[in-house]
Each structure stands twice: as structure tokens, then as C-alpha cells.
Write an enzyme that holds these catalytic residues in place. Structure first.
Site, PDB file in Angstrom:
ATOM      1  N   TRP B 162       0.832  -1.212   0.000  1.00  0.00           N
ATOM      2  CA  TRP B 162       0.000   0.000   0.000  1.00  0.00           C
ATOM      3  C   TRP B 162       0.863   1.257   0.000  1.00  0.00           C
ATOM      4  O   TRP B 162       0.467   2.280  -0.555  1.00  0.00           O
ATOM      5  CB  TRP B 162      -0.994  -0.014   1.164  1.00  0.00           C
ATOM      6  CG  TRP B 162      -0.375   0.082   2.532  1.00  0.00           C
ATOM      7  CD1 TRP B 162       0.036  -0.940   3.318  1.00  0.00           C
ATOM      8  CD2 TRP B 162      -0.091   1.285   3.259  1.00  0.00           C
ATOM      9  NE1 TRP B 162       0.571  -0.474   4.485  1.00  0.00           N
ATOM     10  CE2 TRP B 162       0.491   0.890   4.485  1.00  0.00           C
ATOM     11  CE3 TRP B 162      -0.277   2.641   3.009  1.00  0.00           C
ATOM     12  CZ2 TRP B 162       0.904   1.812   5.448  1.00  0.00           C
ATOM     13  CZ3 TRP B 162       0.127   3.558   3.970  1.00  0.00           C
ATOM     14  CH2 TRP B 162       0.708   3.134   5.168  1.00  0.00           C
ATOM     15  N   HIS B 255       8.088   7.259  14.881  1.00  0.00           N
ATOM     16  CA  HIS B 255       7.811   6.248  15.894  1.00  0.00           C
ATOM     17  C   HIS B 255       8.932   5.223  15.926  1.00  0.00           C
ATOM     18  O   HIS B 255       9.451   4.846  14.878  1.00  0.00           O
ATOM     19  CB  HIS B 255       6.512   5.482  15.558  1.00  0.00           C
ATOM     20  CG  HIS B 255       5.271   6.171  16.003  1.00  0.00           C
ATOM     21  ND1 HIS B 255       4.031   5.861  15.496  1.00  0.00           N
ATOM     22  CD2 HIS B 255       5.062   7.141  16.929  1.00  0.00           C
ATOM     23  CE1 HIS B 255       3.124   6.610  16.077  1.00  0.00           C
ATOM     24  NE2 HIS B 255       3.716   7.407  16.949  1.00  0.00           N
ATOM     25  N   PRO B 258       8.022   1.528  14.747  1.00  0.00           N
ATOM     26  CA  PRO B 258       6.959   2.003  13.870  1.00  0.00           C
ATOM     27  C   PRO B 258       5.932   0.892  13.663  1.00  0.00           C
ATOM     28  O   PRO B 258       6.194  -0.258  14.024  1.00  0.00           O
ATOM     29  CB  PRO B 258       7.710   2.287  12.570  1.00  0.00           C
ATOM     30  CG  PRO B 258       8.814   1.283  12.561  1.00  0.00           C
ATOM     31  CD  PRO B 258       9.219   1.110  14.014  1.00  0.00           C
ATOM     32  N   SER B 259       4.773   1.216  13.092  1.00  0.00           N
ATOM     33  CA  SER B 259       3.827   0.127  12.827  1.00  0.00           C
ATOM     34  C   SER B 259       4.070  -0.528  11.475  1.00  0.00           C
ATOM     35  O   SER B 259       3.541  -1.598  11.203  1.00  0.00           O
ATOM     36  CB  SER B 259       2.376   0.590  12.981  1.00  0.00           C
ATOM     37  OG  SER B 259       2.189   1.861  12.463  1.00  0.00           O
ATOM     38  N   HIS B 262       8.739   0.963   6.698  1.00  0.00           N
ATOM     39  CA  HIS B 262       9.154   1.815   5.581  1.00  0.00           C
ATOM     40  C   HIS B 262       9.192   3.202   6.207  1.00  0.00           C
ATOM     41  O   HIS B 262       8.172   3.675   6.724  1.00  0.00           O
ATOM     42  CB  HIS B 262       8.126   1.752   4.436  1.00  0.00           C
ATOM     43  CG  HIS B 262       8.442   2.698   3.311  1.00  0.00           C
ATOM     44  ND1 HIS B 262       8.990   2.284   2.123  1.00  0.00           N
ATOM     45  CD2 HIS B 262       8.302   4.043   3.202  1.00  0.00           C
ATOM     46  CE1 HIS B 262       9.171   3.333   1.324  1.00  0.00           C
ATOM     47  NE2 HIS B 262       8.759   4.407   1.962  1.00  0.00           N
ATOM     48  N   LEU B 263      10.358   3.861   6.164  1.00  0.00           N
ATOM     49  CA  LEU B 263      10.518   5.092   6.948  1.00  0.00           C
ATOM     50  C   LEU B 263       9.424   6.118   6.649  1.00  0.00           C
ATOM     51  O   LEU B 263       9.141   6.426   5.495  1.00  0.00           O
ATOM     52  CB  LEU B 263      11.884   5.742   6.700  1.00  0.00           C
ATOM     53  CG  LEU B 263      12.209   6.826   7.757  1.00  0.00           C
ATOM     54  CD1 LEU B 263      12.655   6.186   9.069  1.00  0.00           C
ATOM     55  CD2 LEU B 263      13.261   7.794   7.256  1.00  0.00           C
ATOM     56  N   HIS B 264       8.804   6.623   7.710  1.00  0.00           N
ATOM     57  CA  HIS B 264       7.764   7.639   7.570  1.00  0.00           C
ATOM     58  C   HIS B 264       7.801   8.568   8.775  1.00  0.00           C
ATOM     59  O   HIS B 264       8.312   8.207   9.834  1.00  0.00           O
ATOM     60  CB  HIS B 264       6.386   6.984   7.420  1.00  0.00           C
ATOM     61  CG  HIS B 264       6.004   6.066   8.542  1.00  0.00           C
ATOM     62  ND1 HIS B 264       6.521   4.799   8.694  1.00  0.00           N
ATOM     63  CD2 HIS B 264       5.164   6.231   9.582  1.00  0.00           C
ATOM     64  CE1 HIS B 264       6.007   4.229   9.766  1.00  0.00           C
ATOM     65  NE2 HIS B 264       5.183   5.075  10.331  1.00  0.00           N
ATOM     66  N   VAL B 265       7.279   9.769   8.584  1.00  0.00           N
ATOM     67  CA  VAL B 265       7.315  10.806   9.620  1.00  0.00           C
ATOM     68  C   VAL B 265       5.892  11.302   9.866  1.00  0.00           C
ATOM     69  O   VAL B 265       5.130  11.505   8.916  1.00  0.00           O
ATOM     70  CB  VAL B 265       8.228  11.973   9.185  1.00  0.00           C
ATOM     71  CG1 VAL B 265       8.191  13.105  10.216  1.00  0.00           C
ATOM     72  CG2 VAL B 265       9.663  11.494   8.970  1.00  0.00           C
ATOM     73  N   HIS B 266       5.537  11.471  11.150  1.00  0.00           N
ATOM     74  CA  HIS B 266       4.204  11.920  11.543  1.00  0.00           C
ATOM     75  C   HIS B 266       4.188  13.440  11.727  1.00  0.00           C
ATOM     76  O   HIS B 266       5.089  13.986  12.345  1.00  0.00           O
ATOM     77  CB  HIS B 266       3.793  11.262  12.873  1.00  0.00           C
ATOM     78  CG  HIS B 266       3.843   9.773  12.843  1.00  0.00           C
ATOM     79  ND1 HIS B 266       2.711   8.990  12.808  1.00  0.00           N
ATOM     80  CD2 HIS B 266       4.886   8.903  12.827  1.00  0.00           C
ATOM     81  CE1 HIS B 266       3.056   7.717  12.778  1.00  0.00           C
ATOM     82  NE2 HIS B 266       4.376   7.631  12.795  1.00  0.00           N
TER      83      HIS B 266
END
Lengths: 324, 324
Positions: B162, B255, B258-259, B262-266
Site C-alpha cells: 500500500w 515512531h 513504527p507500525s 518503511h521510513l515515515h514521519v508523523h
């Protein structure tokens, strides 16, 4: 953070000390809620199911007196949940999809108490306190600390006599959970006033250091490692012994900015979403220890982030310095 | 964190798609709440004013079928607050002290709705999902990461198709708020599924990096500084431009764990108490950048703290390794 914690604690003590059902209090007629004029909603919290109102009561002369009214829905009581399911006055289907359905349930009045707090007469300061404020994030460099924050702290001369009273056993001596009396590396562990000690869900204790010259995280160096390690180790042990909560279920952290400038450490139940545990204010004690072990001057070099409400004087100082 | 986010996203889409008032649903008789046997309280939240129940409905044959019932008090509605003050059925003084007084207020049923959600029939998995789980804090060293966490992540092979669909514009292309297409230092900014974009109070966006080999904070080195600085700078600018929220009112963080890996930023509104923003999970992007600028190998050296629920497989791995 710009307010001295003393008024808050004092009020909480007074409230705790007031007998809920003493004769004098019961004889006072209830505040005329029904005659109140609603001026505005000061703040609401959809998550907490609470609302803060500014109201006005008209005197016979026609002059209005301000009041603050706080309404908060109450948590469910386990022993009354079954009553709620059986004794509802109305149950409306909202939607249904496969195994999921949602309803509007309307309980009888006796099962839907709202905790109501009134401040009357209320001053402008009370209104400001409860008014929703914009919050701004500050990224404070070490230079900012020296040029803006430190002078501000020194100019405020907050009274922390209540901390000294605890350390000197002049107050709350019976509440002490653990004490290490060493004047350099010792501390006192007491339950926080926000915790009523009747359930462990929202366990909250505070370690106050014996030394008086450490204002905050910004003052810490490797010199303080023995003190910090004592707090981490002995604090966990004391809480496990007294309350049966193991160290792996505790969130142990410092605030920056703190609400008073005498070094203290927060211990809260890991499962409890305690106010002030979010990343822009809390610093895990274990991380602080590792940072200082890596670099004694870590907190005299690094930028630190914190949030300030629009009405806080320190924000004005940052704005005057062109740093916001 | 052990669950792939995809099912959650899918479920939310399905739930959002269910028409709340379609004819078929309205014709279904309400779930027999009043005939329910209460088995146990699965979980309660004093702060949220919610309770999760395990119930059982007896069939005519005497066999019981499990159900989950979620009760949650509803937030106050501004336009009905005045009614609440005027139309209460009973008002009891609890205590009075100086200008402060507290009351128990009992509202009429129509002003005290409880949102009720039923899962029926419920499987063991539903019961587990809502059951209060003990939470354990892990202090993961770099060795723990290499020996326990990394093999666990690799063995799980979570699908993050996704994420790739978004990056490749095969899905949600119309939701993209900002894109930097650089394959090395670029990213895509999209609203998080938890945010419905109708109010700014709970603003929540996610930046997904174009590079596919960065699993988490643990993989970051100084090499990634240009990417991280792009996210911080361009993310703030894009949110200010589209939503009018300035960077000083955003909490920007990663986080760990993370959940999905794949590196992501909130990006969340600073005034919003977003789930997962507490100190044991969130890492401010500004701090991450400073740490990497100070020491490229910071996240390959330092111990990191995170919480795991008792039912998470990774906790079992730490327990097997004798690290909990």
C-alpha cells in the site's frame, strides 16, 4: 510552566481537606446553575468529555458576576455497567454492517452523573486560566537558554518552599514512599497530588532531589549521574515494593520546561496517558543518563524543544528576542 | 506494532463506507442488550470515559454466543450545554470551599447519550483485541536490535504494498498534499487515515520517503540528513500553505517501533493529544537530525526505549532472549 505550582497544590490541599459532607457546606444553598447566563465556551475537550464555561449570574441590582463552570462526564463504574445495559430509557440503532452495529443509548439520570465544578465569583485570571490558548513550539538553543530562559527564571523567583517543607519533613512526612537522605545524591519519593492512590491505573509519583541548586535538565552534567542512577534504581524498587508495579511498567521522565525549578522526576504507570508525557515535554530518565554518560555537557550544547501557551510570559520573552 | 497496518486501513475504509441510515439496517431489530449476560470487563478507560465489555447472549437452545459491547460517553455539544444547566433532574452539592464548589449533576436521558458499539457474534480474536493487555517497557540496545528485533522484522515480511501504491500513484494520488520526487531525498506527504480533514484540531499527516530500504530510525545515519531536512522543511511549508497551520504548531516525529517498516514521519497538530505521541514511542524529527549531525552512528549505538503489549510476538522474542 510560567505559573508557580504553589497555588495549584495549595488549592488541591484545601479541596482535599474540605469535608465533602460537613454540615456547614451542606447548609449552603446550591449555586443557582439554572439562573446562569452562558457567556461563552472557554474550552472543550472531546477526548476527555469535558467543557469549560464562562457564565454570569445577575444580582438583584442587575450587575453581573462572572463564574467558571466545568462540566465533565464521569468514568463508567464497573458495578453499574449492567444496570446501564438493562435500565436504559431508549436504544436507537444508528447503523449495522455485518457483525458490527452502533446504537444511541439513553440512560436514566441516576446513571449519568456529570461532575460539575463552579468557581464563583471568578476573576479575569480564572477565565484566562481555562480559556483555550494557542500553543507554540520553541526550539531553545543553549544560547537561548542563557539569554532568554535563565534570566526569566531568575526574575520570577517562584517560591518552592513547599518542596523544602517536604525535604525537611515539615509537611507530608507521612506520605513519603522512599527516602535517600544523602545530601548530594539523595532524594525523596512522594505520591503526586494528582494521584489519589486508590487505583494503580493512574499511578503518579514524584522524586524530589535533596540538592537545591539544580533547576532543570539544563543544569545536569555527568557529575549528577550517581544521583540520577539512584533515582532510577531506588525509585523503581520502592514502587515495586509498595505498590507491586514492576519497573518495566513505569514511565520515568523529567519535564522540560518543568513547572517548578527544583529538579524532580516523574514516575507514571506506563498504561496511563498522563498529562505531560508527550514527546515535546518529557525526557526519559534512562535517555538523560545515557546522554550524560556519552557527553557530560550534552544539555549545555543541545537544542531542546518545548511548547508554550500564548499567555505565558516566557513566550513573550522569546518573541521579543525575535526567536519565535 | 506487530500488525501490518493494511488490515486496519482496510477495516476503516469498510466502516466508513457503511451507510449509517440505510433502510435494510433500520429494519433489523436492535441487538437484545437487555438480555445480555455480562461476562467481564475487558478494558476501561477512565480518561476517555469508555468501557469494553465481554457479554454473552443465550440462544433458545441454551448455548451462549459471545459479544463485545463498547460503551463510550459522548462529548458535550456546545448548543446543548445551556439545556444541561437548566434541565438537570437533580443537583447535589458535594463540597464547598471558598470560591470553589463541586456538584453531582444528573441530566435528563435525552442529554446524556452513550455511544454503544456491538460486535456480535464476536470471535476469540475480537475479545483479545479489546482485552486490556499488560504493557512492558523494553530498553533495546544496538545488540538487541541486531540479535532480536531485526531478525524478527525480517521473518515477518509485512506487506507494505500500500505504501508503494501511494509512491507509484497507483492509489490515493488525489490525496497527495506535497511531493518531492527525488528518488534519494524525496518523499510524499498524505493525510493519515485517522484524520477526516474536516477540522484542524486533530490534523494528522504522514510523510512517506521515496527510498525503500530504510526500515526505521535504527537505519538512519548522517547520509540521510538531506532527506530528513527536506521532510522537516517542505512538510512544514506544505502544511502551512494548504491548511494554514504554521510549523510552530506542529509536532513532527518518528515512531520507534513504527507500525510498518518503511521510513515515515508523523505531522500532528501540537494541541492534539495524538495516540503514539508519548515519550516512550515518539522521537522529534528535529532531535533526530541534531543527533545524526552530532554522530552519524548515533542510532547504531544508542539504547532505545519502547513499549510492547503482552500479546505482541516481539515481546516473546525479548523474553526468550532473557532481555525482559
Amino acid at each position: 510552566m510560567a505559573e508557580s505550582p504553589r497555588p495549584k497544590r495549595k488549592r488541591e490541599e484545601e479541596e482535599a481537606g474540605a469535608a465533602p459532607h460537613d454540615g456547614a457546606a451542606a447548609a449552603v444553598p446550591p449555586f443557582p446553575l439554572a439562573e446562569l447566563r452562558l457567556r461563552r465556551v472557554l474550552r472543550e475537550s472531546a477526548r476527555d468529555k469535558a467543557v469549560f464555561l464562562h457564565g454570569e449570574v445577575s444580582s438583584p441590582s442587575g450587575e453581573g458576576t462572572d463564574a467558571v463552570i466545568i462540566l465533565e462526564k464521569t468514568p463508567f463504574q464497573e458495578e453499574k455497567v449492567l444496570d446501564l445495559l438493562k435500565k436504559h430509557t431508549k436504544l436507537e440503532l444508528q447503523m449495522r454492517n455485518d457483525i458490527y452495529s452502533t446504537y444511541h443509548l439513553y440512560p436514566p439520570p441516576e446513571l449519568s452523573e456529570i461532575k460539575t465544578t463552579v468557581v464563583y465569583p471568578a476573576t479575569e485570571k480564572h477565565l484566562q486560566k481555562y480559556l483555550r490558548q494557542e500553543v507554540h513550539l520553541i526550539r531553545e538553543t543553549w544560547e537561548d537558554y542563557q539569554n532568554i530562559t535563565l534570566p526569566f527564571i531568575q526574575s520570577q523567583s517562584f517560591s518552592i518552599q513547599w518542596v523544602y517543607n517536604i525535604l525537611e519533613k515539615k509537611a507530608e512526612a507521612d506520605r513519603i514512599i522512599h527516602e535517600n537522605p544523602d545530601p548530594c545524591n539523595g532524594f525523596v519519593l512522594v505520591p503526586d497530588f494528582k494521584w489519589n492512590q486508590t487505583q494503580l491505573d493512574d499511578l503518579y509519583l514524584i522524586a524530589l532531589v535533596q540538592r537545591r541548586e539544580i533547576k532543570s535538565l539544563r543544569d545536569l552534567t555527568a557529575e549528577h549521574l550517581p544521583l540520577l542512577r539512584n533515582i532510577l534504581q531506588e525509585g523503581k524498587e520502592a514502587i515495586a515494593k509498595r505498590f507491586g508495579v514492576p519497573g518495566s511498567q513505569l514511565r520515568i521522565y523529567l519535564h522540560y520546561q518543568p513547572s517548578y525549578y527544583h529538579l524532580h522526576v516523574h514516575f507514571t504507570a506506563l498504561g496511563y496517558d498522563a498529562p505531560g508525557c508527550s514527546v515535546e515535554r518529557a525526557h526519559l530518565l534512562a535517555d538523560v543518563i545515557d546522554n550524560l554518560a556519552m557527553d557530560s555537557m550534552y544539555y549545555q550544547k543541545r537544542a531542546l524543544t518545548f511548547a508554550l501557551r500564548a499567555d505565558e510570559l516566557l513566550l513573550k520573552k522569546f518573541q521579543e528576542a525575535g526567536r519565535v
